[in-house]
Design a protein around this motif. Structure first.
Motif, PDB file in Angstrom:
ATOM      1  N   VAL A  24       0.831  -1.197   0.000  1.00 60.87           N
ATOM      2  CA  VAL A  24       0.000   0.000   0.000  1.00 60.87           C
ATOM      3  C   VAL A  24       0.872   1.255   0.000  1.00 60.87           C
ATOM      4  O   VAL A  24       2.009   1.236   0.483  1.00 60.87           O
ATOM      5  N   ALA A  25       0.342   2.348  -0.562  1.00 57.23           N
ATOM      6  CA  ALA A  25       1.078   3.610  -0.601  1.00 57.23           C
ATOM      7  C   ALA A  25       0.117   4.781  -0.463  1.00 57.23           C
ATOM      8  O   ALA A  25      -0.992   4.728  -0.984  1.00 57.23           O
ATOM      9  N   SER A  26       0.556   5.826   0.258  1.00 53.16           N
ATOM     10  CA  SER A  26      -0.298   7.014   0.427  1.00 53.16           C
ATOM     11  C   SER A  26       0.239   8.234  -0.303  1.00 53.16           C
ATOM     12  O   SER A  26      -0.384   9.286  -0.295  1.00 53.16           O
ATOM     13  N   THR A  27       1.447   8.106  -0.874  1.00 54.13           N
ATOM     14  CA  THR A  27       2.002   9.233  -1.639  1.00 54.13           C
ATOM     15  C   THR A  27       2.620   8.668  -2.921  1.00 54.13           C
ATOM     16  O   THR A  27       2.938   7.471  -2.985  1.00 54.13           O
ATOM     17  N   PRO A  28       2.826   9.528  -3.943  1.00 53.20           N
ATOM     18  CA  PRO A  28       3.475   9.053  -5.171  1.00 53.20           C
ATOM     19  C   PRO A  28       4.867   8.469  -4.883  1.00 53.20           C
ATOM     20  O   PRO A  28       5.255   7.464  -5.490  1.00 53.20           O
ATOM     21  N   GLU A  29       5.603   9.074  -3.925  1.00 56.28           N
ATOM     22  CA  GLU A  29       6.947   8.562  -3.595  1.00 56.28           C
ATOM     23  C   GLU A  29       6.847   7.139  -3.046  1.00 56.28           C
ATOM     24  O   GLU A  29       7.625   6.259  -3.425  1.00 56.28           O
ATOM     25  N   GLU A  30       5.889   6.950  -2.146  1.00 52.68           N
ATOM     26  CA  GLU A  30       5.710   5.599  -1.591  1.00 52.68           C
ATOM     27  C   GLU A  30       5.313   4.603  -2.678  1.00 52.68           C
ATOM     28  O   GLU A  30       5.710   3.438  -2.653  1.00 52.68           O
ATOM     29  N   ALA A  31       4.522   5.074  -3.630  1.00 50.69           N
ATOM     30  CA  ALA A  31       4.098   4.196  -4.729  1.00 50.69           C
ATOM     31  C   ALA A  31       5.314   3.779  -5.557  1.00 50.69           C
ATOM     32  O   ALA A  31       5.461   2.603  -5.922  1.00 50.69           O
ATOM     33  N   ALA A  32       6.203   4.732  -5.822  1.00 48.71           N
ATOM     34  CA  ALA A  32       7.410   4.427  -6.592  1.00 48.71           C
ATOM     35  C   ALA A  32       8.293   3.447  -5.823  1.00 48.71           C
ATOM     36  O   ALA A  32       8.829   2.485  -6.382  1.00 48.71           O
ATOM     37  N   GLU A  33       8.404   3.673  -4.517  1.00 53.89           N
ATOM     38  CA  GLU A  33       9.211   2.817  -3.669  1.00 53.89           C
ATOM     39  C   GLU A  33       8.654   1.381  -3.672  1.00 53.89           C
ATOM     40  O   GLU A  33       9.404   0.402  -3.790  1.00 53.89           O
ATOM     41  N   ALA A  34       7.323   1.282  -3.570  1.00 54.16           N
ATOM     42  CA  ALA A  34       6.685  -0.038  -3.587  1.00 54.16           C
ATOM     43  C   ALA A  34       6.966  -0.725  -4.924  1.00 54.16           C
ATOM     44  O   ALA A  34       7.281  -1.920  -4.968  1.00 54.16           O
ATOM     45  N   ALA A  35       6.889   0.047  -6.003  1.00 54.05           N
ATOM     46  CA  ALA A  35       7.123  -0.524  -7.333  1.00 54.05           C
ATOM     47  C   ALA A  35       8.562  -1.036  -7.445  1.00 54.05           C
ATOM     48  O   ALA A  35       8.820  -2.065  -8.068  1.00 54.05           O
ATOM     49  N   ARG A  36       9.495  -0.304  -6.823  1.00 52.27           N
ATOM     50  CA  ARG A  36      10.898  -0.736  -6.854  1.00 52.27           C
ATOM     51  C   ARG A  36      11.079  -2.094  -6.164  1.00 52.27           C
ATOM     52  O   ARG A  36      11.879  -2.920  -6.603  1.00 52.27           O
ATOM     53  N   GLN A  37      10.289  -2.307  -5.095  1.00 49.24           N
ATOM     54  CA  GLN A  37      10.397  -3.583  -4.365  1.00 49.24           C
ATOM     55  C   GLN A  37      10.024  -4.775  -5.237  1.00 49.24           C
ATOM     56  O   GLN A  37      10.470  -5.882  -5.000  1.00 49.24           O
ATOM     57  N   PHE A  38       9.136  -4.530  -6.203  1.00 48.08           N
ATOM     58  CA  PHE A  38       8.705  -5.635  -7.054  1.00 48.08           C
ATOM     59  C   PHE A  38       9.411  -5.568  -8.407  1.00 48.08           C
ATOM     60  O   PHE A  38       8.875  -6.014  -9.421  1.00 48.08           O
ATOM     61  N   GLY A  40      11.258  -6.045 -11.731  1.00 46.69           N
ATOM     62  CA  GLY A  40      11.375  -7.276 -12.511  1.00 46.69           C
ATOM     63  C   GLY A  40      10.026  -7.834 -12.896  1.00 46.69           C
ATOM     64  O   GLY A  40       9.902  -8.524 -13.896  1.00 46.69           O
ATOM     65  N   SER A  41       8.973  -7.506 -12.113  1.00 50.44           N
ATOM     66  CA  SER A  41       7.667  -8.033 -12.510  1.00 50.44           C
ATOM     67  C   SER A  41       6.793  -6.917 -13.074  1.00 50.44           C
ATOM     68  O   SER A  41       7.041  -5.737 -12.830  1.00 50.44           O
ATOM     69  N   LYS A  42       5.795  -7.330 -13.815  1.00 51.67           N
ATOM     70  CA  LYS A  42       4.814  -6.364 -14.298  1.00 51.67           C
ATOM     71  C   LYS A  42       3.965  -5.928 -13.117  1.00 51.67           C
ATOM     72  O   LYS A  42       3.776  -6.677 -12.167  1.00 51.67           O
ATOM     73  N   LEU A  43       3.459  -4.708 -13.179  1.00 51.35           N
ATOM     74  CA  LEU A  43       2.773  -4.173 -12.000  1.00 51.35           C
ATOM     75  C   LEU A  43       1.388  -3.628 -12.324  1.00 51.35           C
ATOM     76  O   LEU A  43       1.081  -3.310 -13.476  1.00 51.35           O
ATOM     77  N   VAL A  44       0.600  -3.499 -11.252  1.00 50.35           N
ATOM     78  CA  VAL A  44      -0.705  -2.887 -11.381  1.00 50.35           C
ATOM     79  C   VAL A  44      -0.858  -1.900 -10.219  1.00 50.35           C
ATOM     80  O   VAL A  44      -0.316  -2.119  -9.136  1.00 50.35           O
ATOM     81  N   ILE A  45      -1.527  -0.782 -10.497  1.00 51.33           N
ATOM     82  CA  ILE A  45      -1.806   0.184  -9.433  1.00 51.33           C
ATOM     83  C   ILE A  45      -3.321   0.231  -9.252  1.00 51.33           C
ATOM     84  O   ILE A  45      -4.065   0.285 -10.232  1.00 51.33           O
ATOM     85  N   LYS A  46      -3.766   0.166  -7.989  1.00 55.53           N
ATOM     86  CA  LYS A  46      -5.197   0.055  -7.725  1.00 55.53           C
ATOM     87  C   LYS A  46      -5.634   1.015  -6.621  1.00 55.53           C
ATOM     88  O   LYS A  46      -5.041   1.023  -5.537  1.00 55.53           O
ATOM     89  N   ALA A  47      -6.644   1.810  -6.900  1.00 53.64           N
ATOM     90  CA  ALA A  47      -7.207   2.710  -5.889  1.00 53.64           C
ATOM     91  C   ALA A  47      -7.801   1.877  -4.761  1.00 53.64           C
ATOM     92  O   ALA A  47      -8.450   0.868  -5.022  1.00 53.64           O
ATOM     93  N   GLN A  48      -7.578   2.295  -3.519  1.00 57.78           N
ATOM     94  CA  GLN A  48      -8.118   1.569  -2.372  1.00 57.78           C
ATOM     95  C   GLN A  48      -9.278   2.346  -1.755  1.00 57.78           C
ATOM     96  O   GLN A  48      -9.080   3.347  -1.058  1.00 57.78           O
TER      97      GLN A  48
END
Ligand code: ADP
Ligand code: MG
Length: 393
Positions: A24-38, A40-48
């Motif tokens: 989960v992420a509450s800011t664009p920076e956190e979203a980028a950080e989360a994406a970095r953790q994964f 190598g894989s394809k990703l999806v972003i989903k509103a919560q």
């Protein structure tokens, strides 16, 4: 009580229901950080938000869709910026939509087929029912409407529990065989366990998918819990997101009041659920529209009544109040004291009609009269409803 998809994943992990990894992420920076953790894989972003239909929803800022495939941390930040603190409107949110405060970044998977799988407490048969369909995905409502025969139901006996033959029936209804059937059977058994152990009222996975590399995964999750059982699940209560709930209902639950907000303009304060329903009916009968259902219960304290009154007055739609009390157990004087305390604090800017009857009614009436607040009294329920409708109009 409901929870977010990213929280549901924790429960899936605990009960070994396979789902893609997410963060989960509450800011664009956190979203980028989360994406970095994964990486190598394809990703999806989903509103919560506590509402489905996100994929086909739209934001009030014009941005389309609450679910998107993305392929880099930069894109995660870019999409998060378009979704966070924006209002998402879906078929389930109504026109006013929901403010998105969090997004989830998850691993995207390739999909062979989308199925629908849910477990809910069916009041008619008094049993948990498994609902499954091969036609999962974003159009399940149309399927239920247009081709209900494509929706399979399997009731489960609450004492015998989920039986292997029942699992086989659901698996067959979904047309799964071989290793996929094996994985699905295990998933369903674990999901049923989760449903029971967490006291869910409903649990919906739409879609449940099969993948080209032969996996069965839950891609979405919607959970409802039985509020009466929450006391034995502090870890689930900790997931409550009050910002997703009607603020009037949050305030009411803090004082143990049974309150449900409605769309009309006549507020009711009543003791007993049956009387509350009858009061709403009689308001409608005289041409009014109730603003809420509110049952203060049989043993309400002065503080609860005061709180109830303030919740009602805090609703800008409310143009008049009808109090209808039949004091079987309830002491009418406690109602009177609560109303007087709240009216003194708030000034009572709108008409109030009171009908009191029963236990200690004379003291209650006398207290209201002596208080000097502007109250219209009524001898019967019908008279009270007629009067409040006239005053509001
Ligand atoms: P909603 O039901 O609120 O629209 P979903 O979580 O079901 O949201 O997402 C909508 C659609 O997006 C799904 O039907 C699925 O096709 C796709 N989707 C969701 N999560 C993933 C994922 N992790 N990987 C690939 N596709 C996904
Ligand atoms: Mg879905």
């Amino acid at each position: 009580m409901n929870i977010h998809e990213y929280q549901a994943k924790e429960l899936f992990d605990r009960f070994q229901v396979p789902s893609p990894k997410g963060q989960v992420a509450s800011t664009p920076e956190e979203a980028a950080e989360a994406a970095r953790q994964f990486a190598g894989s394809k990703l999806v972003i989903k509103a919560q938000v506590h509402a489905g239909g996100r994929g086909k929803g739209h934001f009030k800022n014009g941005f389309k869709g609450g679910v998107h495939l993305i392929d880099s941390p930069e894109q995660a930040a870019e999409f998060a910026a378009k979704m966070l603190n924006e209002t998402l409107v879906t078929v389930q949110t109504g026109e006013s939509g929901r403010l998105v405060r969090k997004v989830m970044i998850a691993e995207a998977v390739d999909i062979t087929h989308e199925y629908y799988l849910a477990i809910l407490m069916d009041r008619a048969s008094c049993r948990p029912v498994i609902v499954a369909s091969t036609e999962g995905g974003m159009n399940i409502e149309d399927v239920a409407h247009g081709s209900p025969e494509k929706i399979f139901r399997q009731a489960v006996h609450p004492l015998l529990g989920l039986q292997p033959y029942e699992v086989r029936k659901v698996t067959a209804a979904l047309g799964l065989s071989g290793d996929l059937a094996k994985q699905f059977s295990k998933l369903l058994a674990n999901l049923y366990k989760l449903f029971l152990e967490c006291d869910c009222s409903m649990l919906e996975i739409n879609p449940l998918v099969t993948t080209p590399d032969g996996r069965v995964l839950a891609l979405d999750a919607k959970f409802g819990f039985d509020d009466n059982a929450l006391y034995r699940h502090p870890e689930i209560v900790a997931m409550r997101d009050k910002e997703e709930e009607d603020p009037r209902e949050v305030a009411a639950s803090e004082y143990d009041l049974n309150y449900i907000g409605l769309d009309g303009n006549i507020a009711c304060l009543v003791n007993g659920a049956g009387l509350a329903m009858a009061t709403m009916d009689v308001i409608k009968h005289f041409g009014g529209e109730p603003a809420n259902f509110l049952d203060v219960g049989g043993g309400a304290s002065k503080e609860q009544v005061t709180a109830a009154f303030k919740i009602i007055l805090g609703d800008p739609k409310v143009k008049g109040i009808m109090i209808n009390i039949f004091g079987g157990i309830m002491d009418c004087n406690i109602i009177a004291e609560g109303v007087i305390a709240a009216a003194k604090e708030t000034g009572l800017p709108i008409p109030l009609v009171v009908r009191l009857e029963g236990n200690n009614v004379e003291a209650g009436k006398a207290a209201l009269k002596a208080s000097g607040i502007n109250i219209t009294t009524a001898a019967t329920m019908a008279e009270a409803a007629e009067k409040i409708v006239a005053l509001v109009n």
